[in-house]
Design a protein around this motif. Structure first.
Motif, PDB file in Angstrom:
ATOM      1  N   PHE A  25      17.857  -0.693 -22.796  1.00 36.17           N
ATOM      2  CA  PHE A  25      18.070  -1.174 -21.442  1.00 36.17           C
ATOM      3  C   PHE A  25      16.802  -0.924 -20.656  1.00 36.17           C
ATOM      4  O   PHE A  25      16.174   0.118 -20.788  1.00 36.17           O
ATOM      5  CB  PHE A  25      19.237  -0.440 -20.766  1.00 36.17           C
ATOM      6  N   LYS A  26      16.441  -1.881 -19.840  1.00 39.48           N
ATOM      7  CA  LYS A  26      15.281  -1.708 -18.972  1.00 39.48           C
ATOM      8  C   LYS A  26      15.817  -1.533 -17.557  1.00 39.48           C
ATOM      9  O   LYS A  26      16.409  -2.444 -16.984  1.00 39.48           O
ATOM     10  CB  LYS A  26      14.349  -2.917 -19.066  1.00 39.48           C
ATOM     11  N   ILE A  27      15.613  -0.334 -17.047  1.00 42.41           N
ATOM     12  CA  ILE A  27      16.145   0.030 -15.746  1.00 42.41           C
ATOM     13  C   ILE A  27      14.984   0.364 -14.818  1.00 42.41           C
ATOM     14  O   ILE A  27      14.017   1.008 -15.221  1.00 42.41           O
ATOM     15  CB  ILE A  27      17.094   1.244 -15.864  1.00 42.41           C
ATOM     16  N   GLY A  28      15.118  -0.055 -13.574  1.00 41.45           N
ATOM     17  CA  GLY A  28      14.118   0.265 -12.564  1.00 41.45           C
ATOM     18  C   GLY A  28      14.781   0.853 -11.339  1.00 41.45           C
ATOM     19  O   GLY A  28      15.959   0.626 -11.068  1.00 41.45           O
ATOM     20  N   TYR A  29      14.002   1.617 -10.591  1.00 41.75           N
ATOM     21  CA  TYR A  29      14.488   2.247  -9.370  1.00 41.75           C
ATOM     22  C   TYR A  29      13.480   1.971  -8.265  1.00 41.75           C
ATOM     23  O   TYR A  29      12.278   2.073  -8.469  1.00 41.75           O
ATOM     24  CB  TYR A  29      14.652   3.755  -9.574  1.00 41.75           C
ATOM     25  N   VAL A  30      13.981   1.620  -7.081  1.00 40.63           N
ATOM     26  CA  VAL A  30      13.135   1.383  -5.915  1.00 40.63           C
ATOM     27  C   VAL A  30      13.571   2.334  -4.804  1.00 40.63           C
ATOM     28  O   VAL A  30      14.744   2.377  -4.439  1.00 40.63           O
ATOM     29  CB  VAL A  30      13.236  -0.084  -5.430  1.00 40.63           C
ATOM     30  N   ASN A  31      12.619   3.069  -4.271  1.00 42.08           N
ATOM     31  CA  ASN A  31      12.871   4.009  -3.189  1.00 42.08           C
ATOM     32  C   ASN A  31      12.744   3.262  -1.862  1.00 42.08           C
ATOM     33  O   ASN A  31      11.642   2.945  -1.415  1.00 42.08           O
ATOM     34  CB  ASN A  31      11.868   5.162  -3.278  1.00 42.08           C
ATOM     35  N   SER A  32      13.850   2.977  -1.216  1.00 42.42           N
ATOM     36  CA  SER A  32      13.878   2.209   0.028  1.00 42.42           C
ATOM     37  C   SER A  32      13.133   2.915   1.158  1.00 42.42           C
ATOM     38  O   SER A  32      12.483   2.270   1.977  1.00 42.42           O
ATOM     39  CB  SER A  32      15.318   1.949   0.463  1.00 42.42           C
ATOM     40  N   ARG A  37       8.260   3.225   4.750  1.00 38.99           N
ATOM     41  CA  ARG A  37       7.208   4.115   5.216  1.00 38.99           C
ATOM     42  C   ARG A  37       5.814   3.664   4.786  1.00 38.99           C
ATOM     43  O   ARG A  37       4.863   3.761   5.566  1.00 38.99           O
ATOM     44  CB  ARG A  37       7.488   5.524   4.691  1.00 38.99           C
ATOM     45  N   ASP A  38       5.682   3.150   3.556  1.00 42.19           N
ATOM     46  CA  ASP A  38       4.358   2.952   2.974  1.00 42.19           C
ATOM     47  C   ASP A  38       3.875   1.512   2.870  1.00 42.19           C
ATOM     48  O   ASP A  38       2.686   1.290   2.665  1.00 42.19           O
ATOM     49  CB  ASP A  38       4.310   3.570   1.570  1.00 42.19           C
ATOM     50  N   SER A  39       4.758   0.553   2.988  1.00 40.22           N
ATOM     51  CA  SER A  39       4.314  -0.832   2.793  1.00 40.22           C
ATOM     52  C   SER A  39       3.604  -1.356   4.042  1.00 40.22           C
ATOM     53  O   SER A  39       3.921  -0.964   5.169  1.00 40.22           O
ATOM     54  CB  SER A  39       5.490  -1.735   2.429  1.00 40.22           C
ATOM     55  N   ALA A  45       5.348  -3.964  11.181  1.00 40.22           N
ATOM     56  CA  ALA A  45       6.558  -4.091  12.002  1.00 40.22           C
ATOM     57  C   ALA A  45       6.653  -2.941  12.993  1.00 40.22           C
ATOM     58  O   ALA A  45       7.015  -3.143  14.162  1.00 40.22           O
ATOM     59  CB  ALA A  45       7.801  -4.130  11.112  1.00 40.22           C
ATOM     60  N   LEU A  46       6.305  -1.736  12.554  1.00 41.72           N
ATOM     61  CA  LEU A  46       6.343  -0.586  13.451  1.00 41.72           C
ATOM     62  C   LEU A  46       5.318  -0.741  14.580  1.00 41.72           C
ATOM     63  O   LEU A  46       5.623  -0.485  15.742  1.00 41.72           O
ATOM     64  CB  LEU A  46       6.085   0.707  12.676  1.00 41.72           C
ATOM     65  N   ASP A  47       4.120  -1.198  14.229  1.00 45.96           N
ATOM     66  CA  ASP A  47       3.093  -1.437  15.258  1.00 45.96           C
ATOM     67  C   ASP A  47       3.563  -2.505  16.244  1.00 45.96           C
ATOM     68  O   ASP A  47       3.358  -2.368  17.457  1.00 45.96           O
ATOM     69  CB  ASP A  47       1.779  -1.880  14.611  1.00 45.96           C
ATOM     70  N   LYS A  48       4.204  -3.530  15.725  1.00 50.48           N
ATOM     71  CA  LYS A  48       4.724  -4.606  16.573  1.00 50.48           C
ATOM     72  C   LYS A  48       5.778  -4.067  17.551  1.00 50.48           C
ATOM     73  O   LYS A  48       5.757  -4.393  18.743  1.00 50.48           O
ATOM     74  CB  LYS A  48       5.322  -5.688  15.673  1.00 50.48           C
ATOM     75  N   LEU A  49       6.663  -3.227  17.045  1.00 52.67           N
ATOM     76  CA  LEU A  49       7.702  -2.635  17.897  1.00 52.67           C
ATOM     77  C   LEU A  49       7.090  -1.729  18.964  1.00 52.67           C
ATOM     78  O   LEU A  49       7.511  -1.748  20.121  1.00 52.67           O
ATOM     79  CB  LEU A  49       8.702  -1.841  17.056  1.00 52.67           C
ATOM     80  N   ILE A 160       5.916  -2.284  -3.573  1.00 55.19           N
ATOM     81  CA  ILE A 160       5.050  -2.155  -2.396  1.00 55.19           C
ATOM     82  C   ILE A 160       3.781  -2.973  -2.589  1.00 55.19           C
ATOM     83  O   ILE A 160       3.336  -3.680  -1.674  1.00 55.19           O
ATOM     84  CB  ILE A 160       4.737  -0.672  -2.097  1.00 55.19           C
ATOM     85  N   GLY A 161       3.192  -2.908  -3.780  1.00 48.87           N
ATOM     86  CA  GLY A 161       1.986  -3.688  -4.062  1.00 48.87           C
ATOM     87  C   GLY A 161       2.229  -5.182  -3.921  1.00 48.87           C
ATOM     88  O   GLY A 161       1.407  -5.908  -3.338  1.00 48.87           O
ATOM     89  N   ALA A 162       3.367  -5.652  -4.423  1.00 52.37           N
ATOM     90  CA  ALA A 162       3.699  -7.080  -4.309  1.00 52.37           C
ATOM     91  C   ALA A 162       3.965  -7.465  -2.851  1.00 52.37           C
ATOM     92  O   ALA A 162       3.553  -8.540  -2.406  1.00 52.37           O
ATOM     93  CB  ALA A 162       4.908  -7.408  -5.183  1.00 52.37           C
ATOM     94  N   LEU A 163       4.632  -6.594  -2.107  1.00 57.08           N
ATOM     95  CA  LEU A 163       4.877  -6.861  -0.687  1.00 57.08           C
ATOM     96  C   LEU A 163       3.560  -6.905   0.086  1.00 57.08           C
ATOM     97  O   LEU A 163       3.353  -7.779   0.926  1.00 57.08           O
ATOM     98  CB  LEU A 163       5.755  -5.759  -0.077  1.00 57.08           C
ATOM     99  N   ASN A 164       2.674  -5.962  -0.209  1.00 58.69           N
ATOM    100  CA  ASN A 164       1.392  -5.903   0.486  1.00 58.69           C
ATOM    101  C   ASN A 164       0.520  -7.116   0.176  1.00 58.69           C
ATOM    102  O   ASN A 164      -0.294  -7.521   0.996  1.00 58.69           O
ATOM    103  CB  ASN A 164       0.643  -4.625   0.114  1.00 58.69           C
ATOM    104  N   ALA A 165       0.705  -7.694  -1.001  1.00 63.92           N
ATOM    105  CA  ALA A 165      -0.105  -8.839  -1.411  1.00 63.92           C
ATOM    106  C   ALA A 165       0.362 -10.142  -0.761  1.00 63.92           C
ATOM    107  O   ALA A 165      -0.391 -11.114  -0.721  1.00 63.92           O
ATOM    108  CB  ALA A 165      -0.065  -8.983  -2.937  1.00 63.92           C
TER     109      ALA A 165
END
Length: 170
Positions: A25-32, A37-39, A45-49, A160-165
């Motif tokens: 099984f290939k399992i992945g975990y993402v820390n929301s 915090r890091d993306s 969004a925080l700067d915008k707010l 995060i890398g994909a979101l940042n890209a």
């Protein structure tokens, strides 16, 4: 009868677990939390707010300073004021404080609402990225919330890398 039924059930469970462990099984975990915090989109969004609410917050801070100054002045002049003047100024001060508290509550509610909207938009983007990674890398399961997760299955940095890209607003 009951013992044989329990034995049969235990045997079935053992057989299912043995066949399940035989497969990879290939399992992945993402820390929301880390996504928020890091993306780059989360930081934007925080700067915008902060920019959106900075003027109202500044106005509230000025209002609080005026109320404090008025209160200090009343305390200082209170012994020399007539009873009616002191009562009138105290009522005015109470009214100013009520208005301040109301505006502060409204600001907090508006900020929380906008923060929720921004986080929802970020999670929608993140879920699209997670789905792309899921399909591209042929995961069987990706979870976003877990009590414990091994760093070996943590794909948060990849997300995060994909979101940042991605270009902003996509």
């Amino acid at each position: 009868m009951r013992t044989s039924l329990l034995s049969l059930l235990a045997g079935c469970l053992f057989a299912i677990s043995a066949s399940a462990s035989a497969q990879d099984f290939k399992i992945g975990y993402v820390n929301s939390e880390r996504l928020l915090r890091d993306s780059v989109p989360a930081k934007a969004a925080l700067d915008k707010l902060q920019a959106e609410f900075s003027k109202r917050e500044k106005d509230l801070n000025e209002m609080a300073a005026r109320i404090k100054a008025t209160s200090d002045k009343l305390d200082k002049e209170s012994p020399t004021l007539s009873e009616s003047d002191r009562g009138r100024r105290q009522r005015d001060l109470v009214e100013q404080d009520r208005e301040f508290q109301r505006k502060r509550r409204e600001l907090q509610e508006d900020f929380n609402q906008r923060k929720y909207e921004e986080q929802t938009a970020l999670f929608e983007r993140a879920n699209k990225v997670i789905k792309q990674i899921f399909e591209k890398e042929k995961y069987d399961l990706i979870v976003q919330e877990a009590v414990f997760a091994s760093p070996r299955i943590d794909i948060t940095d990849k997300v995060i890398g994909a979101l940042n890209a991605q270009p902003a607003g996509k």
